[in-house]
Structures are given as structure tokens and as C-alpha cells.
Write a protein that holds these residues in place. Structure first.
Motif, PDB file in Angstrom:
ATOM      1  N   ASN A  75      20.331  30.090  38.180  1.00 64.21           N
ATOM      2  CA  ASN A  75      20.678  30.791  39.415  1.00 64.21           C
ATOM      3  C   ASN A  75      20.034  32.171  39.353  1.00 64.21           C
ATOM      4  O   ASN A  75      20.435  33.011  38.552  1.00 64.21           O
ATOM      5  CB  ASN A  75      22.201  30.898  39.544  1.00 64.21           C
ATOM      6  N   ILE A  76      19.012  32.395  40.187  1.00 58.16           N
ATOM      7  CA  ILE A  76      18.323  33.680  40.157  1.00 58.16           C
ATOM      8  C   ILE A  76      18.870  34.586  41.261  1.00 58.16           C
ATOM      9  O   ILE A  76      18.527  34.427  42.440  1.00 58.16           O
ATOM     10  CB  ILE A  76      16.797  33.513  40.312  1.00 58.16           C
ATOM     11  N   ASP A  77      19.751  35.472  40.866  1.00 55.92           N
ATOM     12  CA  ASP A  77      20.277  36.506  41.766  1.00 55.92           C
ATOM     13  C   ASP A  77      20.801  35.937  43.082  1.00 55.92           C
ATOM     14  O   ASP A  77      20.509  36.453  44.162  1.00 55.92           O
ATOM     15  CB  ASP A  77      19.192  37.559  42.038  1.00 55.92           C
ATOM     16  N   SER A  78      21.586  34.864  42.974  1.00 54.70           N
ATOM     17  CA  SER A  78      22.272  34.305  44.152  1.00 54.70           C
ATOM     18  C   SER A  78      23.774  34.333  43.883  1.00 54.70           C
ATOM     19  O   SER A  78      24.392  33.304  43.569  1.00 54.70           O
ATOM     20  CB  SER A  78      21.796  32.867  44.421  1.00 54.70           C
ATOM     21  N   PRO A  79      24.390  35.515  43.971  1.00 56.76           N
ATOM     22  CA  PRO A  79      25.807  35.656  43.607  1.00 56.76           C
ATOM     23  C   PRO A  79      26.759  34.895  44.519  1.00 56.76           C
ATOM     24  O   PRO A  79      27.916  34.689  44.158  1.00 56.76           O
ATOM     25  CB  PRO A  79      26.035  37.176  43.705  1.00 56.76           C
ATOM     26  N   GLN A  80      26.284  34.466  45.692  1.00 55.65           N
ATOM     27  CA  GLN A  80      27.157  33.725  46.599  1.00 55.65           C
ATOM     28  C   GLN A  80      27.596  32.387  46.005  1.00 55.65           C
ATOM     29  O   GLN A  80      28.550  31.779  46.474  1.00 55.65           O
ATOM     30  CB  GLN A  80      26.465  33.503  47.953  1.00 55.65           C
ATOM     31  N   TYR A  81      26.890  31.947  44.959  1.00 52.81           N
ATOM     32  CA  TYR A  81      27.249  30.686  44.305  1.00 52.81           C
ATOM     33  C   TYR A  81      27.973  30.908  42.979  1.00 52.81           C
ATOM     34  O   TYR A  81      28.035  30.013  42.142  1.00 52.81           O
ATOM     35  CB  TYR A  81      25.997  29.838  44.079  1.00 52.81           C
ATOM     36  N   VAL A  82      28.500  32.120  42.802  1.00 47.18           N
ATOM     37  CA  VAL A  82      29.265  32.420  41.594  1.00 47.18           C
ATOM     38  C   VAL A  82      30.675  32.822  42.016  1.00 47.18           C
ATOM     39  O   VAL A  82      30.996  33.993  42.171  1.00 47.18           O
ATOM     40  CB  VAL A  82      28.613  33.558  40.776  1.00 47.18           C
ATOM     41  N   ASN A  83      31.510  31.827  42.245  1.00 43.67           N
ATOM     42  CA  ASN A  83      32.912  32.064  42.607  1.00 43.67           C
ATOM     43  C   ASN A  83      33.688  30.767  42.420  1.00 43.67           C
ATOM     44  O   ASN A  83      33.129  29.744  41.989  1.00 43.67           O
ATOM     45  CB  ASN A  83      33.029  32.575  44.050  1.00 43.67           C
ATOM     46  N   LYS A  84      34.971  30.796  42.722  1.00 46.40           N
ATOM     47  CA  LYS A  84      35.832  29.631  42.480  1.00 46.40           C
ATOM     48  C   LYS A  84      35.445  28.425  43.325  1.00 46.40           C
ATOM     49  O   LYS A  84      35.768  27.290  42.986  1.00 46.40           O
ATOM     50  CB  LYS A  84      37.287  30.015  42.763  1.00 46.40           C
ATOM     51  N   LYS A  85      34.727  28.687  44.411  1.00 49.67           N
ATOM     52  CA  LYS A  85      34.317  27.592  45.293  1.00 49.67           C
ATOM     53  C   LYS A  85      33.254  26.722  44.639  1.00 49.67           C
ATOM     54  O   LYS A  85      33.162  25.523  44.915  1.00 49.67           O
ATOM     55  CB  LYS A  85      33.790  28.191  46.603  1.00 49.67           C
ATOM     56  N   PHE A  86      32.448  27.334  43.772  1.00 51.92           N
ATOM     57  CA  PHE A  86      31.345  26.613  43.131  1.00 51.92           C
ATOM     58  C   PHE A  86      31.565  26.600  41.621  1.00 51.92           C
ATOM     59  O   PHE A  86      31.279  27.567  40.923  1.00 51.92           O
ATOM     60  CB  PHE A  86      30.010  27.275  43.464  1.00 51.92           C
ATOM     61  N   ARG A  87      32.092  25.496  41.141  1.00 53.63           N
ATOM     62  CA  ARG A  87      32.375  25.356  39.710  1.00 53.63           C
ATOM     63  C   ARG A  87      31.468  24.285  39.110  1.00 53.63           C
ATOM     64  O   ARG A  87      31.138  23.303  39.767  1.00 53.63           O
ATOM     65  CB  ARG A  87      33.836  24.978  39.481  1.00 53.63           C
ATOM     66  N   THR A  88      31.078  24.500  37.859  1.00 49.71           N
ATOM     67  CA  THR A  88      30.220  23.521  37.220  1.00 49.71           C
ATOM     68  C   THR A  88      30.464  23.490  35.729  1.00 49.71           C
ATOM     69  O   THR A  88      30.817  24.504  35.115  1.00 49.71           O
ATOM     70  CB  THR A  88      28.733  23.838  37.481  1.00 49.71           C
ATOM     71  N   ASN A  89      30.283  22.306  35.144  1.00 51.57           N
ATOM     72  CA  ASN A  89      30.293  22.153  33.697  1.00 51.57           C
ATOM     73  C   ASN A  89      28.876  22.060  33.151  1.00 51.57           C
ATOM     74  O   ASN A  89      28.678  21.956  31.939  1.00 51.57           O
ATOM     75  CB  ASN A  89      31.079  20.901  33.298  1.00 51.57           C
ATOM     76  N   THR A  90      27.892  22.092  34.057  1.00 49.56           N
ATOM     77  CA  THR A  90      26.490  22.069  33.651  1.00 49.56           C
ATOM     78  C   THR A  90      26.107  23.437  33.094  1.00 49.56           C
ATOM     79  O   THR A  90      26.487  24.457  33.669  1.00 49.56           O
ATOM     80  CB  THR A  90      25.589  21.743  34.859  1.00 49.56           C
ATOM     81  N   PRO A  91      25.372  23.491  31.982  1.00 51.30           N
ATOM     82  CA  PRO A  91      24.909  24.798  31.481  1.00 51.30           C
ATOM     83  C   PRO A  91      24.220  25.582  32.584  1.00 51.30           C
ATOM     84  O   PRO A  91      23.417  25.027  33.342  1.00 51.30           O
ATOM     85  CB  PRO A  91      23.939  24.414  30.365  1.00 51.30           C
ATOM     86  N   LEU A  92      24.518  26.875  32.667  1.00 50.50           N
ATOM     87  CA  LEU A  92      23.994  27.695  33.760  1.00 50.50           C
ATOM     88  C   LEU A  92      23.480  29.029  33.222  1.00 50.50           C
ATOM     89  O   LEU A  92      24.150  29.694  32.430  1.00 50.50           O
ATOM     90  CB  LEU A  92      25.080  27.933  34.811  1.00 50.50           C
ATOM     91  N   ILE A  93      22.295  29.384  33.651  1.00 54.99           N
ATOM     92  CA  ILE A  93      21.715  30.692  33.355  1.00 54.99           C
ATOM     93  C   ILE A  93      21.695  31.483  34.652  1.00 54.99           C
ATOM     94  O   ILE A  93      21.266  30.970  35.693  1.00 54.99           O
ATOM     95  CB  ILE A  93      20.283  30.560  32.803  1.00 54.99           C
TER      96      ILE A  93
END
Length: 451
Positions: free
Chosen positions: A197-215
Motif C-alpha cells: 500500500n503506497i501512501d493510501s491511508p484510506q485503506y488502513v482502518n477497521k473497514k479494511f482488515r487483512t491477514n495477508t502480509p502488508l507493506i
């Protein structure tokens, strides 16, 4: 008239691309590092040959950034890449042999999905393709809803460049129809090995959860500290150069200058003599009014625009040589407009009585504003530098150098990359400059010590 459900359409497009990526990864698995290096080397040569025209075309079409700066950035990035990463082995035999009783084998992780930022630089697009090729992974690029069509057009052209080297087709894919539902699908899809995720903070919240490794690749807007022992004129020149470079769109670009009260007047005088314009309270009101309206304009907003363009649009009279707009702040409050991320040549100055309180101010900026992937310090006091390095929760610290080109490994001794791991902002699981090393894993083979 046929009704089209955009959510379902975007989810299906994503699933199709991920399935295609899985198929293409089988092809890539047959390639060794020597073959991958052949493709990346050809790509670098082709891009270098056409670089001036490509950069001019991109900056003119997207209407952000600076052509001269972008050309310099990409030229120096490619040179650094050739001198470092291009010579390294990430896939296949990395280290050791049977005589050492220990072998390390680099293995590509699979399908990597990249969430693009709103205003990627040309060099970032080149960087991403080289990451994919050098690491032997398939990449799926997810468009940002605020990307201009010209961004994806250039990205596809660069993919054409790599595919003309006989690199397997279908290994670099695009998803252009994007909705929140398709991003949710991405975050739970088992075919994805890694999300960047390159500087897209809209996808960093409780609405978007993942168990996939994320950078998480951090964006612009980091703090810089100048203490009284620094080479003050050089430090001021570095800050102005770095913050105005490519009109402020690079990761690690300074937005907050913290300094000691004893040298504030000198810093402000030097700033004005080197192309900075220090705004009055009335100027700031005009600027805030314009930026508030401009950020809603997807076609032609302030991001990546020059200081003179922003000043003129805000009805602020500045010299034609102005490179940076400066706001002097007394306090850091939640409702302060200048505390939000501003990817343009605007800088806020905070003054503190001494370096200890300046250190605390930097910590407040890093922690409260979640901007803590990088910090810069200008000082000749080794103890102060060491204290900052120990105390600050950042992934990298640049010392006595411009940040935007330093943090990205162009002019400082970091791996060359325009993706700066933002794990210290509470996002993602890496604090490194992202290279093929973070996109492969090591399979270790150990032999019996008794043989």
C-alpha cells in the motif's frame, strides 16, 4: 438500459487479474536470476535512452511535479540501482554451498498487489517495474480513484518497454475498476502473497482488515530538526531544495522544520535569501481557503504544483523566484491546517527553547500525526544525533542531507527505493526501503555437522 453493479464488476475484474497473475507466476518460476537481470538491464537501457522524452511527456500530461527534477531523480535512481540492487542476487542460490554445510536460496513470494498513490512520480513507476522483474514476482497494480488517466497510460507504456525485452507477457497487470468492495475482496483473497500500500491511508482502518502480509509505503510530510551547531546556511539550503524538489511529491519530503529559538531569526533570514517566502497571517488565510477548495479538484489541484503557482492561485503576491511557502507556527493543535499532509512546497516552522524540547516536538509530530517513517537532523553534535537516533521511532534517519533524495537512497547510504516502509507509523510490517529483498524469502538448507 442495462444496470451494471460497479461493486460486482470491480470484484470480478480483480479476481480475473489475480487468477491471471497466478498463471503467469508459473512462467516466471522457470527463470533464474541471470535471466531476470537480463530483462531488467535491457529495460534500464531502453528507459535511459528515452528518458528525457518520457519524463517531459509524463509531467506535462499529469500536470504535477517538475520535469527537470524528475529527470534528475530518475537518472540518479537508475544509476544507483545499477550500482547496487542490479548486482545482487535475490532469486536462486544466494549464499553458501555444501562445503559450508549451509545454503541460502532466494525464492519469489508469488503475486504482489500494489495499491498506487494518488500522484505517483515517474520514477516510482519505473521503480515498481524493476522491483517486479528483479524479484521474479507477478505484480498486480490497483489504480487509485484519484489517478489521472495519463498516469496509467504512462505505466502501460513502461510495461510495453519491459515486454519488448522478451520478458514474459501477463506478469504485470492492472486493475482500473476499483471500489471499496473490491479492496475488501483483495484483502481476503488467498491468491495474494503480499500487499504493498503506497501512501493510501484510506485503506488502513477497521473497514479494511487483512491477514495477508502488508507493506505500507510512507508518503511526504516528515519533520526536520536544525540545531545551533549545524552548518545553518547549508541546512537551510538543503531543506528548501528537498521540500521544493519535484514540487514536494516525493516520499520523505520535509513539511515540518523544528529549530531552536536562538537561531530562528537567522534561519528565517537565510530562508528568505534562498527563495522561501514567509507568509503573514493574512497570506495563510488566503492559502488555506484556496487549498481547501483545491483539494476537491481532481483534475487540477495543488498537489505537485510549484510554490509560485500555489501563491498566485491563492492571490498571494510573492517574488517570481519563490521556491517555498513558509508558515511560522507557535503551537501544534489538532485543528491546525498545516498539520495535514501537504504534498507541495509548503513548510511549517516550529521554534523551541532548546534541543531537548525540539526533540519532544519532533516526537509529537511523528506520533500524533502518524508521519514517523523518516526523520532528518542537521547537527554537528554527535551526542544530539545519537540521542535523536535512540529516541525517535522512525525507520530511517537522514543526517546533514536533503531528505527527499537522501531517504530514497539517491544521495544517502540507503538502498535506492521510492517505497519507504512505514512500519513505525503503525502501518504495515516493514520499516525498510523496499527492494527485491522484501519480496522474496530465504529457504535455508543445513547439513549435518557430524559428516
Amino acid at each position: 438500459m442495462r444496470y451494471i453493479d460497479k461493486d460486482l464488476e470491480s470484484i470480478q475484474e480483480l479476481r480475473n487479474m489475480l487468477q491471471n497473475a497466478q498463471t503467469s507466476f508459473v512462467q516466471l518460476n522457470e527463470l533464474n536470476q541471470v535471466e531476470l537481470d537480463l530483462y531488467s538491464g535491457r529495460f534500464i537501457k531502453a528507459v535511459c535512452n528515452d528518458l528525457s522524452g518520457l519524463v517531459s511527456q509524463y509531467v506535462e500530461a499529469t500536470n504535477y511535479g517538475n520535469t527537470e527534477d524528475e529527470f534528475q531523480l530518475c537518472s540518479e535512481f537508475l544509476q544507483r540501482f545499477k550500482e547496487t540492487i542490479q548486482k545482487e542476487t535475490f532469486v536462486g542460490m544466494v549464499e553458501g554451498d555444501a562445503n559450508d554445510k549451509f545454503i541460502e536460496i532466494g525464492v519469489p513470494i508469488g503475486t504482489v498487489v500494489v495499491l498506487l498513490p494518488t500522484h505517483p512520480s515517474f520514477t516510482l513507476l519505473v521503480n515498481l517495474i524493476l522491483l517486479a522483474v528483479k524479484s521474479g514476482n507477478t505484480f498486480v497494480f490497483i489504480a487509485n480513484n484519484k489517478n489521472k488517466p495519463e498516469v496509467l497510460k504512462m505505466f502501460r507504456l513502461l510495461v510495453d518497454y519491459i515486454e519488448t525485452t522478451e520478458y514474459p507477457k501477463g506478469c504485470l497487470l492492472f486493475v482500473e475498476s476499483v471500489t471499496d468492495e473490491s479492496i475488501k475482496e483483495l484483502f481476503v483473497n488467498s491468491e495474494v502473497s503480499l500487499i504493498i500500500n503506497i501512501d493510501s491511508p484510506q485503506y488502513v482502518n477497521k473497514k479494511f482488515r487483512t491477514n495477508t502480509p502488508l507493506i505500507y509505503g510512507g508518503g511526504t510530510s516528515i519533520p526536520v530538526f536544525i540545531d545551533h551547531t549545524a552548518e545553518i546556511e547549508k541546512a537551510v539550503e538543503d531543506v528548501i531544495h528537498s521540500r521544493s524538489f519535484d514540487n514536494g511529491i516525493l516520499p520523505g519530503s520535509e513539511q515540518f522544520l523544528v529549530t531552536e529559538e536562538a537561531i530562528t531569526d537567522r534561519i528565517k533570514a537565510l530562508m528568505e535569501s534562498h527563495g522561501a517566502y514567509i507568509m503573514s497571517s493574512n497570506d495563510e488565510k488566503k492559502l488555506i481557503n484556496f487549498l481547501t477548495l483545491s483539494e476537491k479538484n481532481i483534475v487540477d489541484n495543488y498537489i505537485g504544483k510549484s510554490a509560485t503557482w500555489i501563491a498566485e492561485s491563492s492571490d498571494i503576491d510573492v517574488p517570481k523566484t519563490t521556491r517555498l511557502l513558509v508558515s511560522v507556527q507557535n503551537y501544534m493543535t489538532d485543528d491546525n491546517f498545516f498539520n495535514r499532509k501537504l504534498s507541495c512546497p509548503i513548510l511549517a516552522i516550529y521554534m523551541e527553547p532548546d534541543w531537548i524540547l525540539a526533540c519532544k516536538k519532533c516526537m509529537s509530530i511523528l506520533n500524533e500525526l502518524h508521519l514517523g517513517h523518516t526523520l532528518t537532523i542537521h547537527s554537528r553534535d554527535g551526542e544530539v544525533i545519537k540521542e535523536f537516533a535512540i529516541q525517535k521511532a522512525v525507520g530511517r534517519m537522514v543526517v546533514n542531507a536533503p531528505t527527499s533524495c537522501g531517504a530514497t537512497g539517491i544521495t544517502a547510504n540507503f538502498p535506492p527505493s521510492l517505497i519507504l516502509g512505514g512500519g513505525t507509523t503503525g502501518r504495515g510490517n516493514s520499516v525498510s526501503n523496499i527492494t527485491p529483498r522484501e519480496l522474496t524469502y530465504i529457504r535455508r538448507v543445513g547439513f549435518s555437522l557430524k559428516d
